[in-house]
Design a protein around this motif. Structure first.
Motif, PDB file in Angstrom:
ATOM      1  N   ASP A   3      36.302  51.138  49.769  1.00 27.91           N
ATOM      2  CA  ASP A   3      37.266  50.584  49.117  1.00 27.91           C
ATOM      3  C   ASP A   3      37.193  49.022  49.060  1.00 27.91           C
ATOM      4  O   ASP A   3      35.554  48.425  48.775  1.00 27.91           O
ATOM      5  CB  ASP A   3      38.112  50.560  50.407  1.00 27.91           C
ATOM      6  CG  ASP A   3      39.353  49.057  49.985  1.00 27.91           C
ATOM      7  OD1 ASP A   3      39.443  48.985  51.292  1.00 27.91           O
ATOM      8  OD2 ASP A   3      39.688  49.108  49.172  1.00 27.91           O
ATOM      9  N   CYS A   4      38.236  48.627  48.689  1.00 28.01           N
ATOM     10  CA  CYS A   4      38.858  46.627  48.887  1.00 28.01           C
ATOM     11  C   CYS A   4      38.207  46.034  50.017  1.00 28.01           C
ATOM     12  O   CYS A   4      38.957  46.225  50.682  1.00 28.01           O
ATOM     13  CB  CYS A   4      40.092  46.158  48.190  1.00 28.01           C
ATOM     14  SG  CYS A   4      41.245  47.565  49.294  1.00 28.01           S
ATOM     15  N   GLN A  42      47.204  43.297  45.383  1.00 29.84           N
ATOM     16  CA  GLN A  42      46.945  42.877  46.806  1.00 29.84           C
ATOM     17  C   GLN A  42      46.839  41.057  46.639  1.00 29.84           C
ATOM     18  O   GLN A  42      47.142  40.614  47.411  1.00 29.84           O
ATOM     19  CB  GLN A  42      45.457  43.035  46.557  1.00 29.84           C
ATOM     20  CG  GLN A  42      45.548  45.046  47.541  1.00 29.84           C
ATOM     21  CD  GLN A  42      43.983  45.280  47.719  1.00 29.84           C
ATOM     22  OE1 GLN A  42      43.156  45.792  46.576  1.00 29.84           O
ATOM     23  NE2 GLN A  42      43.603  45.270  49.025  1.00 29.84           N
ATOM     24  N   CYS A  74      41.068  48.031  53.859  1.00 26.82           N
ATOM     25  CA  CYS A  74      41.510  47.434  52.892  1.00 26.82           C
ATOM     26  C   CYS A  74      42.176  46.180  53.347  1.00 26.82           C
ATOM     27  O   CYS A  74      42.024  46.136  54.300  1.00 26.82           O
ATOM     28  CB  CYS A  74      43.327  48.350  53.088  1.00 26.82           C
ATOM     29  SG  CYS A  74      44.313  47.604  51.145  1.00 26.82           S
ATOM     30  N   LEU A  75      41.333  45.457  52.257  1.00 31.87           N
ATOM     31  CA  LEU A  75      41.893  44.442  52.679  1.00 31.87           C
ATOM     32  C   LEU A  75      43.401  43.669  52.567  1.00 31.87           C
ATOM     33  O   LEU A  75      43.887  43.199  53.475  1.00 31.87           O
ATOM     34  CB  LEU A  75      41.558  43.090  51.044  1.00 31.87           C
ATOM     35  CG  LEU A  75      39.895  43.606  51.550  1.00 31.87           C
ATOM     36  CD1 LEU A  75      39.336  42.123  49.900  1.00 31.87           C
ATOM     37  CD2 LEU A  75      39.214  42.647  51.803  1.00 31.87           C
ATOM     38  N   HIS A 109      40.708  54.797  45.564  1.00 30.41           N
ATOM     39  CA  HIS A 109      41.651  53.794  46.585  1.00 30.41           C
ATOM     40  C   HIS A 109      42.309  52.763  45.894  1.00 30.41           C
ATOM     41  O   HIS A 109      42.958  52.638  45.785  1.00 30.41           O
ATOM     42  CB  HIS A 109      40.536  53.204  47.543  1.00 30.41           C
ATOM     43  CG  HIS A 109      40.920  52.423  48.497  1.00 30.41           C
ATOM     44  ND1 HIS A 109      41.162  52.410  50.046  1.00 30.41           N
ATOM     45  CD2 HIS A 109      41.578  51.033  47.868  1.00 30.41           C
ATOM     46  CE1 HIS A 109      41.996  50.935  50.348  1.00 30.41           C
ATOM     47  NE2 HIS A 109      42.475  50.593  49.400  1.00 30.41           N
ATOM     48  N   HIS A 145      45.983  51.508  44.821  1.00 30.11           N
ATOM     49  CA  HIS A 145      47.172  50.342  45.060  1.00 30.11           C
ATOM     50  C   HIS A 145      48.004  50.226  43.587  1.00 30.11           C
ATOM     51  O   HIS A 145      49.110  49.496  43.189  1.00 30.11           O
ATOM     52  CB  HIS A 145      46.616  49.264  44.675  1.00 30.11           C
ATOM     53  CG  HIS A 145      45.803  49.498  46.093  1.00 30.11           C
ATOM     54  ND1 HIS A 145      46.242  48.358  47.537  1.00 30.11           N
ATOM     55  CD2 HIS A 145      44.664  49.226  46.822  1.00 30.11           C
ATOM     56  CE1 HIS A 145      45.582  48.612  48.488  1.00 30.11           C
ATOM     57  NE2 HIS A 145      44.691  48.901  48.198  1.00 30.11           N
TER      58      HIS A 145
HETATM   59 ZN    ZN Z   1      42.813  48.200  49.848  1.00 33.97          ZN
END
Ligand code: ZN
Length: 223
Positions: free
Chosen positions: A8-9, A87, A137-138, A179, A183
């Motif tokens: 993912d991130c 994000q 996830c970040l 992923h 978002h």
């Molecule tokens: Zn993420």
């Protein structure tokens, strides 16, 4: 047991595996930046921008090019392999990926996509076959779990020059793209867990929500 590291991130479990400077491509796909790139603070759960449906992008502006450069910088600095505009607080249909670190160093791997910019993406086919992989996830620092997703997809999108593209992806590439795509629709990977699994993360979610969770990258202040 020999599962590859999370997608993912995503931040890998032991930060040392993915050596940023060696693996990082020399420049983003845009023209050489005329200004130093900036690391943007990451918005965390449960900021409303993360649950909003993001707006399509109508045209590529200088401001948007700058944002894309900064998103790559932000992603690399946070050891992520993908980053979506919400994000960094922007509710627009844009994400960037560079998941080649997940391919375990095979530079001529045909799966290696390098840096990619996805604008107004559309998943046009999802393989009904699903696969389970661990994600992080970040925007959910410190939290990870196994998520079931389609193993292969076809995606249509505009690239960094707003040129239409289409790609068939599987493995880590499909995983990361799905992923990030989520978002743009206001969906976090925790939304895809069972209520039971989500309840297991209640304490961590509360820490993130109240700004008490630590991360090795700058987080946007809680409002
Ligand atoms: Zn993420």
């Amino acid at each position: 047991a020999s599962e590859p590291p999370p997608a993912d991130c995503i931040t890998p479990p032991s930060g040392g595996i993915f050596v940023r400077t060696e693996n990082r491509p020399a420049a983003p796909p845009q023209n050489a930046p005329t200004r130093p790139m900036a690391q943007l603070p990451i918005v965390t759960y449960d900021d409303p921008v993360l649950s909003r449906t993001a707006e399509p992008i109508e045209r590529l502006t200088d401001e948007l090019r700058t944002l894309i450069e900064d998103m790559f910088e932000t992603m690399y600095e946070a050891d992520g392999v993908g980053l979506a505009a919400p994000q960094v607080g922007r509710s627009i249909r844009l994400f960037v990926i560079d998941a080649d670190v997940l391919l375990e160093g095979e530079e001529d791997d045909p799966q290696a996509l390098g840096q990619r910019v996805f604008i107004n993406p559309e998943i046009v086919h999802m393989d009904p076959e699903t696969v389970e992989m661990e994600e992080g996830c970040l925007s959910l620092p410190g939290l990870r779990d196994t998520v079931s997703r389609s193993q292969a997809i076809r995606i249509r999108y505009l690239d960094h020059e707003m040129a239409p593209q289409e790609l068939e992806l599987d493995g880590w590439n499909a995983r990361v793209v799905l992923h990030e795509y989520d978002h743009l629709d206001g969906v976090l990977f925790t939304d895809r867990l069972t209520a039971f699994r989500r309840a297991m993360h209640a304490q961590d979610l509360k820490k993130i929500r109240t700004g008490k969770m630590h991360a090795d990258y700058p987080l946007a202040p809680k409002s």
